[in-house]
Design a protein around this motif. Structure first.
Motif, PDB file in Angstrom:
ATOM      1  N   GLN A   1      60.488  26.285 -21.106  1.00 49.62           N
ATOM      2  CA  GLN A   1      60.806  25.390 -22.214  1.00 49.62           C
ATOM      3  C   GLN A   1      59.773  25.526 -23.335  1.00 49.62           C
ATOM      4  O   GLN A   1      60.127  25.500 -24.517  1.00 49.62           O
ATOM      5  CB  GLN A   1      60.872  23.936 -21.740  1.00 49.62           C
ATOM      6  N   LEU A   2      58.496  25.670 -22.975  1.00 53.95           N
ATOM      7  CA  LEU A   2      57.452  25.869 -23.988  1.00 53.95           C
ATOM      8  C   LEU A   2      57.672  27.169 -24.753  1.00 53.95           C
ATOM      9  O   LEU A   2      57.450  27.239 -25.966  1.00 53.95           O
ATOM     10  CB  LEU A   2      56.070  25.862 -23.322  1.00 53.95           C
ATOM     11  N   LYS A   3      58.124  28.208 -24.038  1.00 52.19           N
ATOM     12  CA  LYS A   3      58.436  29.480 -24.707  1.00 52.19           C
ATOM     13  C   LYS A   3      59.579  29.307 -25.691  1.00 52.19           C
ATOM     14  O   LYS A   3      59.573  29.875 -26.786  1.00 52.19           O
ATOM     15  CB  LYS A   3      58.795  30.526 -23.656  1.00 52.19           C
ATOM     16  N   ASP A   4      60.593  28.507 -25.299  1.00 54.23           N
ATOM     17  CA  ASP A   4      61.719  28.229 -26.188  1.00 54.23           C
ATOM     18  C   ASP A   4      61.241  27.550 -27.475  1.00 54.23           C
ATOM     19  O   ASP A   4      61.669  27.907 -28.580  1.00 54.23           O
ATOM     20  CB  ASP A   4      62.737  27.319 -25.485  1.00 54.23           C
ATOM     21  N   LYS A   5      60.354  26.563 -27.306  1.00 54.90           N
ATOM     22  CA  LYS A   5      59.850  25.834 -28.472  1.00 54.90           C
ATOM     23  C   LYS A   5      59.020  26.733 -29.363  1.00 54.90           C
ATOM     24  O   LYS A   5      59.097  26.671 -30.589  1.00 54.90           O
ATOM     25  CB  LYS A   5      59.026  24.634 -28.015  1.00 54.90           C
ATOM     26  N   ARG A   6      58.211  27.609 -28.738  1.00 55.65           N
ATOM     27  CA  ARG A   6      57.385  28.519 -29.520  1.00 55.65           C
ATOM     28  C   ARG A   6      58.270  29.498 -30.298  1.00 55.65           C
ATOM     29  O   ARG A   6      58.028  29.761 -31.475  1.00 55.65           O
ATOM     30  CB  ARG A   6      56.442  29.281 -28.597  1.00 55.65           C
ATOM     31  N   LYS A   7      59.314  29.995 -29.634  1.00 59.35           N
ATOM     32  CA  LYS A   7      60.231  30.926 -30.289  1.00 59.35           C
ATOM     33  C   LYS A   7      60.967  30.238 -31.435  1.00 59.35           C
ATOM     34  O   LYS A   7      61.182  30.817 -32.521  1.00 59.35           O
ATOM     35  CB  LYS A   7      61.234  31.475 -29.285  1.00 59.35           C
TER      36      LYS A   7
ATOM     37  N   GLY B   1      59.886  27.735 -33.174  1.00 59.23           N
ATOM     38  CA  GLY B   1      58.940  27.544 -34.262  1.00 59.23           C
ATOM     39  C   GLY B   1      58.753  28.809 -35.076  1.00 59.23           C
ATOM     40  O   GLY B   1      58.690  28.771 -36.313  1.00 59.23           O
ATOM     41  N   LEU B   2      58.704  29.958 -34.385  1.00 59.37           N
ATOM     42  CA  LEU B   2      58.553  31.243 -35.087  1.00 59.37           C
ATOM     43  C   LEU B   2      59.788  31.551 -35.912  1.00 59.37           C
ATOM     44  O   LEU B   2      59.692  32.051 -37.049  1.00 59.37           O
ATOM     45  CB  LEU B   2      58.299  32.358 -34.065  1.00 59.37           C
TER      46      LEU B   2
END
Length: 479
Positions: free
Chosen positions: A468-474, A476-477
């Protein structure tokens, strides 16, 4: 900021007019009679026939209160799940709803834990069925029977969803008829009106004539709860199967509304018959099993073999449904990107072949571990999946608390089933589940199960949070 996805897909929602097929590639191959029998039979597991004697020995007649408490908890959980499933039928059921309401971490975690639970159950039930079959035909070794059973039911699930439904219709039908006949015949014997019965019929006297209704104290009720709670697992299967039915909303609504009488008749009714036919401390209940002891007391010939046939049917039913359930959860996880994409592919008949085979491979590995490493590897698998049922029910509670608002905003006309006394009863149910888990930690027989289940859940949860953190980071990018 990325908006959350809506509840419906571009292809429409399963069961909508003009959209009889599920929009995710699965086929609506389950008929209403299949769903009805899956709903009725899903609540009758082999644990009811095999495990009830231990509960009776621990709590005496008060085991009825234990069954009543757990039954009420299951009714409330099914009502919550029914509210969400009737409004938005989905092959991922509570995992998909948790993903929607709580976040990807929740849907990922509970989906994989549920899958893990059922593939371990495959090994347990295959071995249980093999034991019975070997006793009838000893020339075939136990491991071979387990293999045969697994191969046959795998083939059934691979053919089409209607094949699963047809097998389950007859398996569940045998269980329902058997329990219904047991309750009727038993009650006639209890009141001394069954022709030819060897049991004189004591009415309700046996509920209090061996140390009272609470012979082992009120605390034994909670001990009984721990012993019977896991025999109720499987009642939620109908909400997964509804996604492949002709009329999912009607099926879910009917199943949800009927869960009360199903638990009352099949669980409370049959255990009540056992306790009124025999004193709770009769040695035959533990030595032969509660149902065999009750039938023997009436004078039913070959009671043991009759129960073996019924238990084998329950085992095959559990295997059939376990394989179906594990594969559909794997399919849903693959569809949401939480499992290999190949799991979400279906063949021309709408069968998720890779999801089925992937689940079976792990199931076969667990069966092998049960024979080769019973006290180490398989013991770990069994204990580390033991409390998953309670985790699933707890997540359903928290999911429904959030989903009610989402559903009322987006599809209020489809909220045809509503949880009673919302949100108070939902919170009370969640509190009861947490209490049961906490009580298990202080119980010597269940402490290891809870701790190992929590360990596995923590590992899966960490993976879900990282994703889920990876999803949020992606996101944001991309923004």
């Amino acid at each position: 900021m990325n908006p959350q996805p809506t509840l419906t897909k571009a292809g429409g929602t399963t069961g909508d007019p003009g959209n009889p097929q599920p929009s995710d590639g699965l086929k609506a191959g389950l008929k209403n009679r299949h769903l009805s029998m899956i709903a009725i039979g899903g609540v009758i597991g082999a644990g009811l026939f095999v495990g009830s004697s231990g509960g009776i020995a621990a709590a005496g007649p008060a085991i009825l209160i234990s069954y009543l408490l757990v039954g009420a908890m299951v009714v409330f959980v099914m009502r919550m799940l029914g509210e969400m499933a009737a409004a938005s039928p989905n092959s991922g059921s509570f995992s998909a709803y948790a993903d929607r309401a709580l976040g990807r971490w929740a849907g990922f975690s509970i989906g994989w834990l549920y899958w893990f639970f059922w593939v371990v159950v495959l090994a347990v039930e295959a071995t249980a069925g093999a034991v019975i079959l070997e006793s009838w035909i000893p020339a075939v070794p136990q491991w071979a029977w387990a293999l045969i059973v697994m191969v046959v039911l795998t083939a059934t699930n691979l053919v089409s969803v209607s094949s699963y439904g047809e097998f389950e219709f007859w398996f569940a039908g045998i269980k329902v008829v058997a329990i219904g006949a047991f309750v009727v015949i038993g009650l006639l014997a209890v009141f001394g009106v069954l022709p030819g019965s060897d049991n004189p019929g004591a009415g309700f006297a046996h509920l209090t004539d061996a140390g009272g209704f609470l012979p082992n104290g009120a605390g034994a009720i909670l001990t009984g709860v721990l012993m019977v709670v896991f025999s109720f697992m499987g009642s939620e299967i109908v909400t997964l199967a509804a996604g492949e039915s002709e009329d999912p909303r009607r099926a879910v609504t009917k199943a949800t509304n009927s869960v009360i009488w199903r638990i009352a008749v099949f669980y409370l009714g049959s255990i009540f018959v056992v306790l009124t036919l025999l004193p709770w401390n009769d040695k035959a209940i533990v030595e032969k099993g509660s149902y065999v002891a009750a039938l023997d007391s009436i004078g039913i010939p070959a009671a043991g073999q009759i129960m073996n046939v019924i238990v084998l049917t329950a085992v095959l039913s559990c295997l059939n449904s376990g394989l179906y359930t594990a594969s559909r959860m794997a399919f849903s996880l693959g569809e949401r990107g939480d499992a290999p994409k190949s799991f979400a592919k279906v063949n021309a008949k709408g069968v998720p072949t890779v999801a089925i085979l992937g689940s079976v491979v792990f199931g076969f590995a667990a069966v092998w571990a049960n024979y080769a490493y019973k006290d180490t590897v398989f013991s770990f698998l069994l204990n580390s999946s033991g409390a998953v049922a309670l985790f699933v029910w707890l997540v359903i509670c928290f999911t429904q608390l959030r989903m009610r608002g989402i559903l009322m905003r987006e599809v209020p006309d489809k909220v045809t089933v509503k949880m009673w006394l919302f949100p108070y009863l939902t919170w009370a149910t969640a509190a009861m589940i947490v209490f049961v888990l906490g009580y298990m930690l202080f119980d010597d027989a269940n402490r290891e199960v809870v701790l190992l289940s929590l360990l596995v859940a923590a590992v899966v949860l960490v993976i879900g949070v990282v994703l889920q953190l990876k999803d949020k980071r992606k996101a944001g990018l991309d923004a």
